[in-house]
Design a protein around this motif. Structure first.
Motif, PDB file in Angstrom:
ATOM      1  N   ILE A   1       8.723  -4.817  11.733  1.00 31.64           N
ATOM      2  CA  ILE A   1       8.308  -4.172  13.057  1.00 31.64           C
ATOM      3  C   ILE A   1       7.306  -3.343  12.695  1.00 31.64           C
ATOM      4  O   ILE A   1       6.749  -2.840  11.516  1.00 31.64           O
ATOM      5  N   GLU A   2       6.481  -2.723  13.659  1.00 30.83           N
ATOM      6  CA  GLU A   2       5.292  -2.215  13.518  1.00 30.83           C
ATOM      7  C   GLU A   2       5.573  -0.558  13.813  1.00 30.83           C
ATOM      8  O   GLU A   2       6.152  -0.238  14.783  1.00 30.83           O
ATOM      9  N   VAL A   3       5.335   0.110  12.871  1.00 29.79           N
ATOM     10  CA  VAL A   3       5.703   1.708  12.779  1.00 29.79           C
ATOM     11  C   VAL A   3       4.347   2.453  13.148  1.00 29.79           C
ATOM     12  O   VAL A   3       3.396   2.378  12.691  1.00 29.79           O
ATOM     13  N   THR A   4       4.645   3.680  13.878  1.00 28.06           N
ATOM     14  CA  THR A   4       3.492   4.665  14.147  1.00 28.06           C
ATOM     15  C   THR A   4       2.854   4.965  12.662  1.00 28.06           C
ATOM     16  O   THR A   4       3.785   5.495  11.812  1.00 28.06           O
ATOM     17  N   GLY A   5       1.492   4.933  12.624  1.00 30.34           N
ATOM     18  CA  GLY A   5       0.908   5.326  11.303  1.00 30.34           C
ATOM     19  C   GLY A   5       0.417   4.129  10.310  1.00 30.34           C
ATOM     20  O   GLY A   5       0.190   4.184   9.325  1.00 30.34           O
ATOM     21  N   SER A   6       0.774   2.766  10.736  1.00 28.88           N
ATOM     22  CA  SER A   6       0.481   1.666  10.154  1.00 28.88           C
ATOM     23  C   SER A   6       0.214   0.399  11.182  1.00 28.88           C
ATOM     24  O   SER A   6       0.994   0.360  12.089  1.00 28.88           O
ATOM     25  N   ARG A   7      -0.746  -0.454  10.904  1.00 31.65           N
ATOM     26  CA  ARG A   7      -0.817  -1.476  11.638  1.00 31.65           C
ATOM     27  C   ARG A   7      -0.090  -3.017  11.039  1.00 31.65           C
ATOM     28  O   ARG A   7       0.039  -3.981  11.527  1.00 31.65           O
ATOM     29  N   LEU A   8       0.267  -2.686   9.849  1.00 30.96           N
ATOM     30  CA  LEU A   8       1.152  -3.790   9.211  1.00 30.96           C
ATOM     31  C   LEU A   8       2.539  -3.783   9.545  1.00 30.96           C
ATOM     32  O   LEU A   8       3.070  -2.630   9.595  1.00 30.96           O
ATOM     33  N   LYS A   9       3.019  -4.954  10.097  1.00 33.73           N
ATOM     34  CA  LYS A   9       4.453  -4.546  10.424  1.00 33.73           C
ATOM     35  C   LYS A   9       5.219  -4.753   9.036  1.00 33.73           C
ATOM     36  O   LYS A   9       5.056  -5.631   8.026  1.00 33.73           O
ATOM     37  N   ARG A  10       6.342  -4.061   9.164  1.00 30.11           N
ATOM     38  CA  ARG A  10       7.122  -3.820   7.972  1.00 30.11           C
ATOM     39  C   ARG A  10       8.694  -3.869   8.067  1.00 30.11           C
ATOM     40  O   ARG A  10       9.025  -4.002   9.175  1.00 30.11           O
ATOM     41  N   VAL A  11       9.221  -3.968   7.031  1.00 26.56           N
ATOM     42  CA  VAL A  11      10.893  -4.117   6.969  1.00 26.56           C
ATOM     43  C   VAL A  11      11.423  -2.922   7.200  1.00 26.56           C
ATOM     44  O   VAL A  11      12.513  -2.848   7.763  1.00 26.56           O
TER      45      VAL A  11
ATOM     46  N   ALA B   1      -7.719   7.354   9.427  1.00 29.72           N
ATOM     47  CA  ALA B   1      -8.088   5.908   8.560  1.00 29.72           C
ATOM     48  C   ALA B   1      -7.181   4.821   9.360  1.00 29.72           C
ATOM     49  O   ALA B   1      -7.945   3.848   9.251  1.00 29.72           O
ATOM     50  N   ILE B   2      -6.348   5.128  10.163  1.00 31.23           N
ATOM     51  CA  ILE B   2      -5.638   4.147  10.992  1.00 31.23           C
ATOM     52  C   ILE B   2      -6.089   4.259  12.442  1.00 31.23           C
ATOM     53  O   ILE B   2      -6.603   2.993  12.955  1.00 31.23           O
ATOM     54  N   TYR B   3      -6.004   5.119  12.864  1.00 35.80           N
ATOM     55  CA  TYR B   3      -6.721   5.357  14.502  1.00 35.80           C
ATOM     56  C   TYR B   3      -7.857   5.811  14.841  1.00 35.80           C
ATOM     57  O   TYR B   3      -8.342   5.708  16.144  1.00 35.80           O
TER      58      TYR B   3
ATOM     59  N   GLY C   1      -9.060  -5.914  17.746  1.00 35.01           N
ATOM     60  CA  GLY C   1      -8.414  -6.837  17.435  1.00 35.01           C
ATOM     61  C   GLY C   1      -8.194  -7.074  15.808  1.00 35.01           C
ATOM     62  O   GLY C   1      -8.936  -6.290  15.070  1.00 35.01           O
ATOM     63  N   GLY C   2      -7.525  -7.575  15.401  1.00 39.32           N
ATOM     64  CA  GLY C   2      -7.322  -8.025  13.773  1.00 39.32           C
ATOM     65  C   GLY C   2      -6.708  -8.892  13.355  1.00 39.32           C
ATOM     66  O   GLY C   2      -5.900  -9.749  14.010  1.00 39.32           O
ATOM     67  N   LEU C   3      -6.614  -9.281  12.042  1.00 41.74           N
ATOM     68  CA  LEU C   3      -5.754 -10.418  11.201  1.00 41.74           C
ATOM     69  C   LEU C   3      -5.151  -9.630  10.439  1.00 41.74           C
ATOM     70  O   LEU C   3      -5.331  -8.713   9.642  1.00 41.74           O
ATOM     71  N   SER C   4      -3.748 -10.152  10.168  1.00 43.20           N
ATOM     72  CA  SER C   4      -2.991  -9.800   8.904  1.00 43.20           C
ATOM     73  C   SER C   4      -2.581 -11.025   8.216  1.00 43.20           C
ATOM     74  O   SER C   4      -2.144 -12.093   8.333  1.00 43.20           O
ATOM     75  N   PHE C   5      -2.805 -10.961   6.920  1.00 43.57           N
ATOM     76  CA  PHE C   5      -2.613 -11.984   5.660  1.00 43.57           C
ATOM     77  C   PHE C   5      -1.609 -11.458   4.906  1.00 43.57           C
ATOM     78  O   PHE C   5      -1.151 -10.395   4.496  1.00 43.57           O
ATOM     79  N   GLU C   6      -1.011 -12.336   4.230  1.00 44.72           N
ATOM     80  CA  GLU C   6      -0.348 -12.262   2.585  1.00 44.72           C
ATOM     81  C   GLU C   6      -1.276 -12.866   1.614  1.00 44.72           C
ATOM     82  O   GLU C   6      -1.533 -14.008   1.775  1.00 44.72           O
ATOM     83  N   LEU C   7      -1.615 -11.879   0.654  1.00 45.58           N
ATOM     84  CA  LEU C   7      -2.803 -12.347  -0.345  1.00 45.58           C
ATOM     85  C   LEU C   7      -2.077 -12.866  -1.667  1.00 45.58           C
ATOM     86  O   LEU C   7      -1.979 -14.093  -1.939  1.00 45.58           O
ATOM     87  N   PHE C   8      -1.816 -12.199  -2.470  1.00 43.83           N
ATOM     88  CA  PHE C   8      -0.960 -12.581  -3.812  1.00 43.83           C
ATOM     89  C   PHE C   8       0.132 -12.034  -4.156  1.00 43.83           C
ATOM     90  O   PHE C   8       0.645 -10.725  -3.575  1.00 43.83           O
ATOM     91  N   GLU C   9       0.813 -12.512  -5.070  1.00 39.54           N
ATOM     92  CA  GLU C   9       2.218 -11.935  -5.344  1.00 39.54           C
ATOM     93  C   GLU C   9       2.362 -10.777  -6.453  1.00 39.54           C
ATOM     94  O   GLU C   9       1.578 -11.054  -7.416  1.00 39.54           O
ATOM     95  N   LEU C  10       3.003  -9.775  -6.172  1.00 42.49           N
ATOM     96  CA  LEU C  10       3.227  -8.902  -7.374  1.00 42.49           C
ATOM     97  C   LEU C  10       4.789  -8.876  -7.672  1.00 42.49           C
ATOM     98  O   LEU C  10       5.523  -9.482  -6.977  1.00 42.49           O
ATOM     99  N   ALA C  11       5.149  -8.040  -8.258  1.00 42.46           N
ATOM    100  CA  ALA C  11       6.583  -7.912  -8.863  1.00 42.46           C
ATOM    101  C   ALA C  11       7.400  -7.856  -7.689  1.00 42.46           C
ATOM    102  O   ALA C  11       8.503  -8.231  -7.543  1.00 42.46           O
TER     103      ALA C  11
END
Length: 901
Positions: free
Chosen positions: A42-52, A157-159, A488-498
Motif C-alpha cells: 500500500i502507499e502510505v503518506t510520506g512515501s511514493r514506494l508501496k510498502r507492506v 524530498a517527497i512532495y 508520473g513515475g516508475l518503480s523498480f526492483e533493483l538488486f537483492e539484499l539480505a
C-alpha cells in the motif's frame, strides 16, 4: 520490493487500534497473524514506494471517518484543529477580518503555510485569501472522507514545497457500494448563535471492473454576536469603577466624543452638556456613558458597545459535491477520475465603522429643537464618531473550489508506473458594505448660519441631524488562484539484499500556478477605512521537478530509505532537498526509527507580486534623536508619515532542516505505543520588517559610520529595497518597506501515543492517548540591524507546551459509549498581578460525551455533548483570550442519524 521483506513485516491496519477517538495510533506492526498469501503493498503518506507496512520510518497518525463522527466533529477542519498535533492552535474562521471564510491547520505550531494538505496524495487547491500559501480546510466534504493521515515529519524530498512541518493527506472513499444518507444537527446551550446542521447523500456502485462513488453534502451554521457570550459581551472588569472608561471591556471610545483640538486644549468630552441625560438617552442603547478618563482628569467619553452588533463567529453555508471513479482498463492498468466542487458562502458582520470627523470651522454651542444642549468645538477640533447611522459593516464572501484529476496506474513484469493530470481553481468574491470613505465626512459637515441664527446641514453632535449620503462606500475584492499539474513515475526492483529486493521510484512533475488578487479602486488607494487594503497582485509561474526514492532492506529487520527532489521555479530558481530515514526492528514487536531531511517553502505568488500600497502610520524618529545627541534606543520622538510597502521580486525560499527519532512498541496484542522526538529549524522566513526597525537600523548605521570616520551607509545595505527620508527640519517624511527573508526559528518536541483494547464479558473497551509536548521554541527579530534570537517561548502566552487527547470507548452489542478529554496546558505571561506575582493563563480540559446505537435496519443514531462542562476560554490578565486556541461556542448538544440501503 521482494518477498524477503515480508519476513519481518505485516500489513498494517488502516484503522487505528484505538479507533473511536481522534487520538488514533497507526496500527501495531505485529497486530495479526502472518498470512503472506494475502499481503499486499500500500502507499502510505510520506512515501511514493508501496510498502507492506503502514508503520514506517516517519510517524503517521490516522483519523478515520468513524473517529470524527463518534467524537462529534461537524467538519474535517474541527477534527484537525482539535488534534494534539495542532500544537499552538490555528485559525478557525472567526469574524471581523478578511480571513473569516478560512480555517487552517498548523502542525508543530509552525506557520499554516508550512503544512502541506493533500487530497488522495495530490495537492489541494490553495486559497488566494491566504495568499496562495495554505489550504482552507473548511471546504472539505466530511461525508466523502474515509480517513485522514497526518505525517508529522518534513517531506519536501517527497512532495516539494510547503511540507516543512508535515503533511495532511485526506483519503476519500472509493469502493463504497449502496446508498447512505446522513443528517446531523448541533445546538449550543447558550442563547443565540453557533448552531449548525448538515445533510449528505452518498451513493456507490461496484463491479469487477471498477467502482463509482458520488457524494453531495450541505452544511450550514449561524454566526454568534459578541454579546451572546458573557466573556465577549461588554462588561466592567471585576472590582473596577464602572464610571471610568478604562474599567470596561467591549467599549470603544469612538462612540460620540468631541475633541476640542489645538484651540481648546485637546480635551475629550461628551458632545452634550445636559445634566440629566446619559449617552444612551441621546444616541441609543449601544452608547455608554459619559465615562470619565482615569488618565485625564475632567475629560469624558460617550463610548460605544460594539459587542451588540459585531460577530464573534460567522454565518457559513457550504455545498460540496465529489465524484470518484475507478475503472480497470485491463488486468494491468487502472484508470482513476475525480471531480470535486465546493461553494462556501460566509457572512461576517462588524460593528459600524468608527471614524474621526475634523471640523474646519467652529461648531458653536446651541440648544436643538429636541432640547439637547450641544457642546462647542473650536475650529480645528474633531469628533470620534461611530457611523451607526450607516448600519453595520457586512462582508459576504463566496469561495468556489473546483478540483479535477485523471490518473493511470499500471504494472508490468519489470516495473510499476503511474501518471496523472490534475487541475484545481479557487475563486473568491468579497462584497462588503457599510465602510467609510476616508476624508469624505469632513466635507459633509454643515455650519452655523448667522442669517437664520441656526445650524444648517449635518451636525454630527445632534442625533436628530440626518447624515447625508456619501460618507460610506463598499469594500469589494475578487481573488483567484489555480494550479495545473502533470506528474508520473516508475518503480523498480533493483538488486537483492539480505532483507529483500531494493526498491527504486523515479518521477517527474510539471506544475503551472497562477494568482490574480484584485480589490476595488478605492480600497487599492487606501481610501476605505476598515477595508481590504492593497491587493495581492497578479502573477504566474511554472515549476519543474524530478524526484527519487530508494528503499534498502539491508537485513530482515533493518531498512534504510533515501529520497531526493530537485525543484526548478521559473521565478526564483532551484532548490534541492534530500532525506534519509531508517527503521530497525530491535525485536519483533519493537521498532526504532529515525529520519533527517531538508525542506523548503517557495515564496507565494502574492509574496512576489503583491501590488504596492501606501498608508499612513506613526514611526519613531531615531534619526532625529541621534542627530540631537540623544540615546537611540530610548528615543520617543514620533512622526506620522506615509509608509510605502513594495513588492520584492528577489525573495528566496524559506528553508528548513528536520529530524525525528522514535520508537513503536507493540507491548501486547492489545496494547501499543509510540514516542517520537523531533526537531525543526527554519531560516529565511519571509516577513515584513517593523517600520521603527528600519529607522532605528539606519540610525545605528550612521552612529557606527560616524565613530569609524566612514561615509554614512544607506539602510538598503542591510535591508535591500527599504529607505528612509527626512525633510529639512529632520522630521521623517516617508519610509519604504518590503518583505524580506529575515526570520529564524528553532522548534523541538516529543509526540507520544498509546492505544489499547480490552475484551471482556461485559463488552469491549478501547482507550487512546495522544500527547504532544513542546521542549523549545525560539524565533528571531531584527533589532537595530542585528538578528536577535528570542528566549525559549515554549510554555508562554500563545505557546502552550502540552496538548493531550484522551479517549475511551465502551462497546457492547449494538451500543457504543464514548468519552474524550482534550487538555491544553497553562501559559506564563509577563503581566503582573496586583500582588506582584505574574499572571498565568490557566490550563483547560474540554470534555466530550456521546452515545451511538446501531439499529437493526442498517441505520445508526448518535447523540452527544461537546464541551460538557461549558468551559470558557482561558483569559489573559486583561480579560481577552486567544481565539486560535480555545473554544468559543460553549457547550453544545448534537444528534445524528445515518441510513444505509
Amino acid at each position: 520490493m521482494g518477498d524477503g521483506s515480508m519476513k519481518f513485516n505485516k500489513v498494517a491496519k488502516l484503522v487505528s487500534l484505538a479507533c473511536g477517538g481522534v487520538v488514533a495510533l497507526s496500527a501495531p506492526t505485529y497486530a495479526a497473524e502472518k498470512d503472506e498469501d494475502t499481503v499486499e503493498r500500500i502507499e502510505v503518506t510520506g512515501s511514493r514506494l508501496k510498502r507492506v507496512d503502514m508503520e514506517g520510518a516517519s510517524p503517521v497518525t490516522t483519523i478515520t471517518a468513524e473517529d470524527m463522527a463518534t467524537a462529534g466533529f461537524a467538519t474535517v477542519g474541527d477534527a484537525l484543529r482539535s488534534s494534539s498535533l495542532n500544537s499552538f492552535g490555528s485559525y478557525g474562521g472567526t469574524s471581523n477580518n478578511s480571513w473569516s471564510s478560512q480555517a487552517t491547520i498548523q502542525l508543530k505550531g509552525a506557520s499554516a503555510s508550512h503544512t502541506l494538505t493533500l487530497l488522495d496524495g495530490k495537492r489541494m487547491a490553495k486559497s488566494p485569501v491566504l495568499g496562495g500559501g495554505a489550504t482552507n480546510i473548511n471546504t472539505i466534504p466530511t461525508a466523502a472522507v474515509e480517513r485522514i493521515e497526518i505525517l508529522t515529519d518534513g517531506a519536501s524530498a517527497i512532495y516539494g514545497t510547503d511540507a516543512i512541518a508535515g503533511v495532511i493527506n485526506i483519503i476519500l472513499k472509493k469502493d463504497f457500494e449502496g446508498v447512505e444518507v446522513k443528517i446531523r444537527a448541533e445546538q449550543p446551550d447558550a442563547d443565540g448563535g453557533g448552531d449548525n446542521h448538515s445533510a449528505s447523500f452518498t451513493g456507490g456502485l461496484s463491479t469487477d471492473k471498477g467502482n463509482l462513488m458520488f457524494t453531495i453534502e450541505h452544511f450550514k451554521k449561524s454566526g454568534i454576536v459578541m454579546n451572546e457570550r458573557p466573556y465577549t459581551a461588554a462588561h466592567a472588569i471585576d472590582g473596577e469603577d464602572p464610571s471610568v472608561f478604562q474599567s470596561w471591556i467591549g467599549i470603544s471610545p469612538t462612540g460620540r466624543t468631541v475633541n476640542t483640538g489645538p484651540n481648546g486644549g485637546w480635551e475629550n468630552h461628551a458632545p452634550f452638556t445636559n445634566a440629566g441625560l446619559d449617552c444612551a438617552d441621546v444616541y441609543g442603547d449601544a452608547f455608554k456613558g459619559p465615562l470619565s478618563d482615569s488618565d485625564w482628569a475632567g475629560e469624558s467619553y460617550c463610548g460605544y458597545d460594539y459587542t451588540t452588533s459585531a460577530y464573534l463567529d460567522v454565518d457559513q453555508e457550504r455545498t460540496s459535491t465529489l465524484l470518484n471513479y475507478t475503472y480497470n482498463i485491463s488486468d494491468d492498468i487502472e484508470l482513476t477520475a475525480r471531480a470535486y466542487w465546493a461553494s462556501n458562502v460566509t457572512t461576517d458582520v462588524s460593528a459600524p465603522i468608527p471614524g474621526t470627523i475634523r471640523f474646519d470651522e467652529d461648531m458653536p454651542a446651541y440648544t436643538t429643537a429636541a432640547g439637547l444642549d450641544l457642546r462647542a468645538v473650536p475650529e480645528g477640533g474633531s469628533m470620534k464618531y461611530r457611523f451607526d447611522t450607516a448600519g453595520n459593516r457586512v462582508r459576504e464572501t463566496t469561495d468556489s473550489i473546483y478540483d479535477f484529476l485523471v490518473g493511470l496506474d499500471g504494472t508490468t513484469d519489470s516495473f510499476d508506473w503511474n501518471a496523472s493530470a490534475s487541475y484545481n481553481r479557487y475563486d473568491v468574491f468579497k462584497w462588503g458594505t457599510g465602510y467609510q470613505l476616508i476624508g469624505a465626512t469632513t466635507d459633509l459637515v454643515g455650519g452655523w448660519d448667522d442669517d437664520t441664527n441656526s445650524f444648517e446641514g449635518w451636525d454630527p453632535r445632534d442625533p436628530n441631524s440626518e447624515a447625508p449620503a456619501g460618507a460610506t462606500a463598499n469594500s469589494d475584492a475578487r481573488l483567484t488562484s489555480s494550479a495545473l499539474e502533470i506528474d508520473g513515475g516508475l518503480s523498480f526492483e533493483l538488486f537483492e539484499l539480505a532483507g529483500g529486493a531494493t526498491g527504486l521510484y523515479v518521477g517527474a512533475s510539471y506544475r503551472e500556478e497562477k494568482l490574480d488578487s484584485q480589490v476595488d479602486a478605492l480600497d487599492e488607494a487606501g481610501l476605505i477605512a476598515g477595508g481590504s487594503g492593497g491587493a495581492g497582485g497578479s502573477g504566474e509561474r511554472d515549476v519543474k521537478a524530478i524526484f527519487m526514492e530508494m528503499a534498502f532492506p539491508v537485513l530482515d529487520n533493518l531498512e534504510v530509505n533515501l529520497a531526493a527532489r530537485y525543484d526548478e521555479y521559473s521565478d526564483f530558481g532551484g532548490t534541492f532537498n534530500p532525506q534519509v530515514s531508517v527503521r530497525y526492528n530491535v525485536l519483533e514487536p519493537l521498532l526504532i526509527r529515525a529520519s533527517w531531511g531538508t525542506g523548503f517553502r517557495a515564496p507565494t505568488l502574492e509574496d512576489l507580486n503583491q501590488s504596492a500600497s501606501v498608508g499612513v502610520g506613526t514611526v519613531t524618529n531615531y534619526l532625529k534623536c541621534y542627530e540631537d545627541g540623544m540615546d537611540i534606543k530610548g528615543c520617543q520622538i514620533e512622526n506620522e508619515i506615509p509608509i510605502s510597502v513594495n513588492r520584492n521580486e528577489n525573495l528566496g525560499p524559506e528553508e528548513s532542516e528536520s529530524y525525528n527519532i522514535g520508537m513503536v512498541w507493540d507491548i501486547t496484542d492489545n496494547f501499543n505505543m509510540s514516542v517520537d522526538y523531533w526537531s525543526l529549524e527554519t531560516e529565511g522566513l519571509i516577513g515584513s520588517i517593523l517600520n521603527d526597525e528600519i529607522v532605528r537600523a539606519q540610525a545605528e548605521l550612521w552612529k557606527a559610520a560616524d565613530e569609524a570616520g566612514q561615509p554614512r551607509p544607506d539602510i538598503s545595505a542591510i535591508y535591500p529595497g527599504t529607505s528612509v527620508s527626512q525633510d529639512g527640519s529632520g522630521k521623517l517624511s516617508s519610509v519604504t518597506n518590503i518583505k524580506q527573508n529575515i526570520g529564524l526559528s528553532e522548534r523541538q518536541g516529543i509526540d507520544a501515543k498509546f492505544a489499547s483494547t480490552f475484551e471482556t464479558e461485559m463488552g469491549d473497551f478501547k482507550l487512546g492517548l495522544a500527547w504532544s509536548h513542546y521542549l523549545k521554541y525560539t524565533d528571531s527579530s531584527p533589532e537595530g540591524g542585528v538578528q536577535t534570537i528570542s528566549r525559549n517561548l515554549s510554555g508562554t502566552e500563545y505557546y502552550p507546551d502540552d496538548r493531550v487527547n484522551f479517549s475511551a470507548n465502551y462497546l457492547v452489542g449494538d451500543h457504543s459509549l464514548f468519552y474524550q478529554a482534550d487538555y491544553i496546558d497553562h501559559q506564563s505571561t509577563d503581566d503582573e498581578n496586583d500582588n506582584g506575582s505574574y499572571h498565568q493563563i490557566d490550563s483547560i480540559v474540554y470534555h466530550t460525551l456521546s452515545y451511538s446505537y446501531t439499529m437493526p435496519w442498517n441505520n445508526i443514531v448518535s447523540a452527544g455533548i461537546n464541551n460538557l462542562t461549558d468551559e470558557e476560554p482561558s483569559f489573559r490578565a486583561n480579560g481577552t483570550y486567544d481565539s486560535d486556541t480555545y473554544d468559543i461556542i460553549g457547550r453544545t448538544y448534537w444528534v445524528s442519524f445515518s441510513q444505509t440501503f
